[in-house]
Design a protein around this motif. Structure first.
Motif, PDB file in Angstrom:
ATOM      1  N   LEU A  62      33.707  49.662  47.333  1.00 27.80           N
ATOM      2  CA  LEU A  62      35.034  49.295  48.329  1.00 27.80           C
ATOM      3  C   LEU A  62      35.655  47.921  47.889  1.00 27.80           C
ATOM      4  O   LEU A  62      36.810  47.812  47.963  1.00 27.80           O
ATOM      5  CB  LEU A  62      34.597  49.689  49.612  1.00 27.80           C
ATOM      6  CG  LEU A  62      34.296  51.046  50.166  1.00 27.80           C
ATOM      7  CD1 LEU A  62      33.760  50.736  51.593  1.00 27.80           C
ATOM      8  CD2 LEU A  62      35.304  52.051  50.158  1.00 27.80           C
ATOM      9  N   ILE A  63      34.686  46.912  47.688  1.00 24.96           N
ATOM     10  CA  ILE A  63      35.205  45.718  47.304  1.00 24.96           C
ATOM     11  C   ILE A  63      35.814  45.628  45.926  1.00 24.96           C
ATOM     12  O   ILE A  63      36.973  45.168  45.631  1.00 24.96           O
ATOM     13  CB  ILE A  63      33.977  44.724  47.373  1.00 24.96           C
ATOM     14  CG1 ILE A  63      33.492  44.402  48.775  1.00 24.96           C
ATOM     15  CG2 ILE A  63      34.458  43.197  46.512  1.00 24.96           C
ATOM     16  CD1 ILE A  63      32.160  43.818  48.660  1.00 24.96           C
TER      17      ILE A  63
ATOM     18  N   GLN B 231      39.279  42.885  48.411  1.00 23.89           N
ATOM     19  CA  GLN B 231      39.394  44.055  48.176  1.00 23.89           C
ATOM     20  C   GLN B 231      40.157  44.319  46.537  1.00 23.89           C
ATOM     21  O   GLN B 231      41.375  43.828  46.726  1.00 23.89           O
ATOM     22  CB  GLN B 231      40.271  45.074  49.112  1.00 23.89           C
ATOM     23  CG  GLN B 231      39.886  45.179  50.278  1.00 23.89           C
ATOM     24  CD  GLN B 231      40.367  46.476  51.206  1.00 23.89           C
ATOM     25  OE1 GLN B 231      41.592  46.248  51.346  1.00 23.89           O
ATOM     26  NE2 GLN B 231      39.577  47.532  51.553  1.00 23.89           N
ATOM     27  N   GLY B 232      39.546  44.793  45.808  1.00 24.66           N
ATOM     28  CA  GLY B 232      40.002  44.776  44.428  1.00 24.66           C
ATOM     29  C   GLY B 232      39.745  43.696  43.451  1.00 24.66           C
ATOM     30  O   GLY B 232      39.516  42.566  44.058  1.00 24.66           O
ATOM     31  N   GLU B 233      39.763  43.986  42.442  1.00 24.80           N
ATOM     32  CA  GLU B 233      39.603  42.753  41.278  1.00 24.80           C
ATOM     33  C   GLU B 233      40.419  41.610  41.196  1.00 24.80           C
ATOM     34  O   GLU B 233      39.905  40.585  41.141  1.00 24.80           O
ATOM     35  CB  GLU B 233      40.032  43.538  40.015  1.00 24.80           C
ATOM     36  CG  GLU B 233      39.281  42.877  38.801  1.00 24.80           C
ATOM     37  CD  GLU B 233      39.367  43.800  37.375  1.00 24.80           C
ATOM     38  OE1 GLU B 233      39.440  44.953  37.306  1.00 24.80           O
ATOM     39  OE2 GLU B 233      39.635  43.323  36.339  1.00 24.80           O
ATOM     40  N   GLU B 234      41.633  41.925  41.575  1.00 29.74           N
ATOM     41  CA  GLU B 234      42.462  40.832  41.716  1.00 29.74           C
ATOM     42  C   GLU B 234      42.013  39.598  42.662  1.00 29.74           C
ATOM     43  O   GLU B 234      41.934  38.563  42.464  1.00 29.74           O
ATOM     44  CB  GLU B 234      44.057  41.051  42.021  1.00 29.74           C
ATOM     45  CG  GLU B 234      45.158  40.216  41.361  1.00 29.74           C
ATOM     46  CD  GLU B 234      46.426  40.941  41.771  1.00 29.74           C
ATOM     47  OE1 GLU B 234      47.294  40.080  42.011  1.00 29.74           O
ATOM     48  OE2 GLU B 234      46.538  42.206  41.364  1.00 29.74           O
TER      49      GLU B 234
ATOM     50  N   GLY C  44      27.294  32.227  42.263  1.00 29.70           N
ATOM     51  CA  GLY C  44      27.032  33.838  42.014  1.00 29.70           C
ATOM     52  C   GLY C  44      27.706  34.627  43.144  1.00 29.70           C
ATOM     53  O   GLY C  44      28.545  33.929  43.918  1.00 29.70           O
ATOM     54  N   SER C  45      27.239  35.984  42.924  1.00 26.13           N
ATOM     55  CA  SER C  45      27.836  36.885  43.863  1.00 26.13           C
ATOM     56  C   SER C  45      28.104  38.240  42.881  1.00 26.13           C
ATOM     57  O   SER C  45      28.485  37.833  41.763  1.00 26.13           O
ATOM     58  CB  SER C  45      29.193  36.608  44.833  1.00 26.13           C
ATOM     59  OG  SER C  45      30.171  37.050  44.203  1.00 26.13           O
ATOM     60  N   THR C  46      27.583  39.176  43.346  1.00 28.92           N
ATOM     61  CA  THR C  46      28.023  40.502  42.558  1.00 28.92           C
ATOM     62  C   THR C  46      29.439  40.652  42.207  1.00 28.92           C
ATOM     63  O   THR C  46      29.698  40.974  41.035  1.00 28.92           O
ATOM     64  CB  THR C  46      27.147  41.536  42.865  1.00 28.92           C
ATOM     65  OG1 THR C  46      25.882  41.682  42.815  1.00 28.92           O
ATOM     66  CG2 THR C  46      27.559  42.932  42.470  1.00 28.92           C
ATOM     67  N   PRO C  47      30.391  40.865  43.184  1.00 24.41           N
ATOM     68  CA  PRO C  47      31.690  40.842  42.910  1.00 24.41           C
ATOM     69  C   PRO C  47      32.436  39.928  41.904  1.00 24.41           C
ATOM     70  O   PRO C  47      32.757  40.302  40.837  1.00 24.41           O
ATOM     71  CB  PRO C  47      32.291  40.546  44.383  1.00 24.41           C
ATOM     72  CG  PRO C  47      31.295  40.924  45.458  1.00 24.41           C
ATOM     73  CD  PRO C  47      30.112  40.194  44.810  1.00 24.41           C
TER      74      PRO C  47
END
Lengths: 346, 346
Positions: free
Chosen positions: A251-252, A183-186, A219-222
């Motif tokens: 939401l991620i 949850q969130g960039e961090e 990889g992974s989009t996030p």
């Protein structure tokens, strides 16, 4: 905008609609991000499976892509694509088809995470002096395919692949699918950093064992939407969903809700005041049950109507009701359109 | 049997496999059941969408079917089928295509549950002296489409349909989808009885209002698998899923587990002893997330292995683990096959 809306209203529903401006922006953002880092972007095709989006994602090169099935691989190969990585633990029933693609394309890569798969490759040497291009899947605590990174067997298998004649250890492939729990960039960056470090440490071990020139890819989009500086030391990255993004990605924290490029267009087909519900012509055949209805607005976000919830679906029907209070049916005439933002766009 | 198994092993996985003997037995059982009751069986095509199963379900007549989309309607019309009921609340964007099918086929039926839809039909009179064949959807406490049976408007709308020139009130259509909440034959029969009585009472009201010759139809696989005697007073029934059945239907009590005619064939593609898991090449793209993993064995039943659970899926991967204890990996070599019985076969 009006012209677009007039056209959209002529569509038979349910219809998947794609905002090409957003698709281009998402794709160009990713290309630019990794161009700056000096890392090769190898976009994944499994989300859209179209030539149009593939052309946009590859910046028109038609080279250097990832696929999740042989059907996708053949489709892109038949349409002039090359340098295709089939990022799926080599299925033994598909070795011959992989061999044919390897012989036909200038670059076709397979993925291996066990010794038996390597045996299968040895049993089918490639013609025309070609060698199997093998990526070894490393499990960096993602828990799907791959040899666990801490397992001494990982290095040993890499060595065996490297030592096998007719086979080349092209790269080490890791998927940071555990970013999907973030949850969130961090948090995303913490997982990206962890996966990158594990992968790079493994690359060091390879070099220490005398194996040089092996590529690395995560990889992974996030993680690729918020890359950490150390990712510059990787050879490649392979995100895919970012071409569309979706509610889950927002939401991620991978994107903003306004970056989501896909909608399912649906029509109101029923008014049921006795149960305070609308029926729309979008069921799970059009939208999928993905997300399990966990959003406050149910199975999707109904654009422009945060007060509505897509409560449940059958194969071709969706039940819509207000989150609270009485529905104002006059706002949603029979035949009028609603646009649904899907929880997950694959 | 050995010959069959040899053939199955040659299939590329994941593959949907259909047991044609069971399909025929399920189809013949249903035909016979309603032949005995003197009720016309109008099978639903939405589960399989194939000509092969349609031929079996109609006993070769290629007449008298139900579809849930116009794509299905056109497909069957193009392949020599006729007497097709498009059992979906008339979508206003598809009136012209419905008109064309009505003009082209000897019998094409539409479904209506509101006045505006009737207006749409009036705006598009059929050519060649044809009339719109309209079924009015009655909601017998099922809570999807339909005018609530207790609403005085139901009779009034039926009257209006009947009085409209160019339009014929062909029938009253009810779906007893609430049988899907049942457990066991007794509960199913109670819902079937209730829906039948409500429908027949409505037919009486129609007659009392001077409307004669209107047909009546109810459906759902559970109710039609265990019909109550009063269903003999209906004109038609329209179940669909029974051609395959599925794990859900066996839990409801519509069938025995051994009647389920479909499997998804999957291959073991990974051994992960460190987390006590197998990976199989069947994800939700092949199996769907239907059922939400609510079975004690997760998203499916793994045939012959009640000790295994299909724990989770991604697009193309499935994670399998034992319900308890240590997995004996030797029992499931890489490349070996597992057959999954889906929770829901649509």
């Amino acid at each position: 905008m009006m012209a677009t809306v007039e056209f959209v209203e002529d569509l038979c529903t349910p219809a998947l609609i794609v905002d090409l401006d957003k698709v281009r922006r998402n794709a160009e953002g990713m290309l630019e991000r990794f161009h700056k880092l000096g890392v090769q972007l190898r976009p994944h095709m499994k989300t859209h499976k179209t030539l149009e989006c593939a052309d946009i994602m590859t910046g028109g090169s038609r080279r250097c892509i990832v696929v999740s099935t042989l059907a996708e691989a053949s489709f892109y190969a038949d349409n002039g694509y090359d340098d295709i990585l089939y990022a799926y633990p080599l299925p033994f029933d598909k070795v011959e088809r992989c061999a044919e693609l390897s012989e036909r394309l200038s670059l076709f890569h397979v993925l291996v995470d066990n010794r038996l798969a390597l045996q299968e490759l040895k049993k089918r040497p490639l013609k025309q002096g070609k060698v199997w291009k093998v990526w070894m899947k490393l499990d960096c605590d993602n828990g799907r395919a791959g040899v666990p990174h801490y397992d001494p067997d990982a290095l040993q298998l890499a060595q065996e692949i490297s030592d096998t004649s007719g086979v080349e250890l092209t790269g080490i492939y890791a998927h940071c699918g555990n970013t999907y729990a973030c949850q969130g960039e961090e948090q995303i960056k913490a997982v990206a950093q962890e996966t990158t470090m594990i992968t790079l440490q493994f690359m060091e071990k390879l070099k220490a064992s005398g194996i040089h020139g092996t590529k690395s890819s995560i990889g992974s989009t996030p993680s690729c939407s918020h890359p950490v500086p150390d990712m510059a030391m990787l050879s490649e990255v392979h995100p895919g969903n970012y071409i569309f993004y979706d509610v889950q990605q927002s939401l991620i924290g991978s994107c903003r809700l306004e970056d989501v490029a896909v909608r399912v267009l649906a029509r109101v087909i029923g008014h049921y005041p006795h149960r305070n519900q609308l029926l729309v012509d979008c069921g799970w055949a059009a939208l999928s049950h993905d997300g399990g209805g966990r959003l406050p607005t149910g199975y999707a976000i109904i654009e422009g109507h945060p007060e509505l919830k897509l409560l449940s679906m059958t194969q071709e029907h969706g039940r819509v009701e207000p989150i609270s209070g009485k529905l104002d049916f006059k706002q949603f005439p029979l035949g009028s359109l609603l646009t649904l933002m899907p929880y997950h766009a694959v």
